[in-house]
Every structure is written in structure tokens, then in C-alpha cells.
Scaffold this motif. Structure first.
Motif, PDB file in Angstrom:
ATOM      1  N   PHE A  64      16.552 -12.053  12.262  1.00  0.00           N
ATOM      2  CA  PHE A  64      17.925 -11.941  12.224  1.00  0.00           C
ATOM      3  C   PHE A  64      18.704 -12.846  13.297  1.00  0.00           C
ATOM      4  O   PHE A  64      18.351 -12.555  14.466  1.00  0.00           O
ATOM      5  N   LYS A  65      19.861 -13.450  12.818  1.00  0.00           N
ATOM      6  CA  LYS A  65      20.694 -14.063  13.871  1.00  0.00           C
ATOM      7  C   LYS A  65      21.821 -13.366  13.921  1.00  0.00           C
ATOM      8  O   LYS A  65      22.537 -13.295  13.027  1.00  0.00           O
ATOM      9  N   LEU A 111      27.735  -9.398  14.139  1.00  0.00           N
ATOM     10  CA  LEU A 111      27.867 -10.145  12.745  1.00  0.00           C
ATOM     11  C   LEU A 111      26.676 -10.741  12.355  1.00  0.00           C
ATOM     12  O   LEU A 111      25.957 -11.601  13.293  1.00  0.00           O
ATOM     13  N   VAL A 112      25.832 -10.590  11.206  1.00  0.00           N
ATOM     14  CA  VAL A 112      24.854 -11.365  10.902  1.00  0.00           C
ATOM     15  C   VAL A 112      25.072 -12.680  10.348  1.00  0.00           C
ATOM     16  O   VAL A 112      25.862 -12.909   9.312  1.00  0.00           O
ATOM     17  N   LEU A 113      24.304 -13.553  11.150  1.00  0.00           N
ATOM     18  CA  LEU A 113      24.520 -15.015  10.646  1.00  0.00           C
ATOM     19  C   LEU A 113      23.261 -15.593   9.765  1.00  0.00           C
ATOM     20  O   LEU A 113      23.274 -16.482   9.040  1.00  0.00           O
ATOM     21  N   ARG A 114      22.252 -14.730   9.931  1.00  0.00           N
ATOM     22  CA  ARG A 114      21.011 -15.368   9.359  1.00  0.00           C
ATOM     23  C   ARG A 114      20.014 -14.125   8.937  1.00  0.00           C
ATOM     24  O   ARG A 114      19.906 -13.319   9.968  1.00  0.00           O
ATOM     25  N   VAL A 115      19.383 -14.209   7.867  1.00  0.00           N
ATOM     26  CA  VAL A 115      18.431 -13.280   7.385  1.00  0.00           C
ATOM     27  C   VAL A 115      17.349 -13.847   7.092  1.00  0.00           C
ATOM     28  O   VAL A 115      17.095 -14.699   6.363  1.00  0.00           O
ATOM     29  N   LEU A 120      16.649 -12.043  16.591  1.00  0.00           N
ATOM     30  CA  LEU A 120      16.172 -10.739  16.899  1.00  0.00           C
ATOM     31  C   LEU A 120      14.880 -10.606  15.594  1.00  0.00           C
ATOM     32  O   LEU A 120      15.279 -10.784  14.558  1.00  0.00           O
ATOM     33  N   PRO A 121      13.676 -10.153  16.308  1.00  0.00           N
ATOM     34  CA  PRO A 121      12.765  -9.962  14.946  1.00  0.00           C
ATOM     35  C   PRO A 121      13.339  -8.761  13.826  1.00  0.00           C
ATOM     36  O   PRO A 121      13.978  -7.864  14.462  1.00  0.00           O
TER      37      PRO A 121
END
Length: 64
Positions: free
Chosen positions: A31-32, A23-27, A44-45
Motif C-alpha cells: 500500500f502507498k 489516504l490510500v494512493l496505491r493498492v 507498507l506491505p
């Protein structure tokens, strides 16, 4: 690549818990992500994350 907060990413390699979905928490530049299997979170870069994405699952709700 158009990745948004709330998307579920299916990556090429699986997490040690056995899940491939995150699940993507931050962009941003990074990326979180949170593992859908065990809840582990990591940063992650963007370049590395985009290279490893197999599929993007987007939960589109009704537009208001």
C-alpha cells in the motif's frame, strides 16, 4: 479486506505528527499511503497495513 485507492484509513498507531488518518494512493502487494496531517508518503506491505487498520472511511460519490 477491501481497500481501494482514495479511501482514508484510520490506523491503530498515530504518526509522529499526531494524525491517525492516511489516504490510500496505491493498492497491490504494497500500500502507498499519505499522512493526512503532514503529507509524508510511505510504502507498507499489505499484511502489515491490514493488521494495523482500525477503520476504513470511504467517500462514496453518486454512481453514474
Amino acid at each position: 479486506m477491501d481497500v481501494r485507492v482514495g479511501d482514508v484509513l484510520e490506523l491503530k498507531k498515530q504518526h509522529p505528527c499526531g494524525s491517525r488518518e492516511w489516504l490510500v494512493l496505491r493498492v497491490g502487494m504494497d500500500f502507498k499511503l499519505r499522512c493526512a496531517g503532514c503529507g509524508h508518503e510511505l510504502m507498507l506491505p499489505r499484511s502489515k497495513a491490514e493488521k494495523n487498520i482500525k477503520k476504513i472511511k470511504r467517500n462514496e460519490g453518486p454512481e453514474t
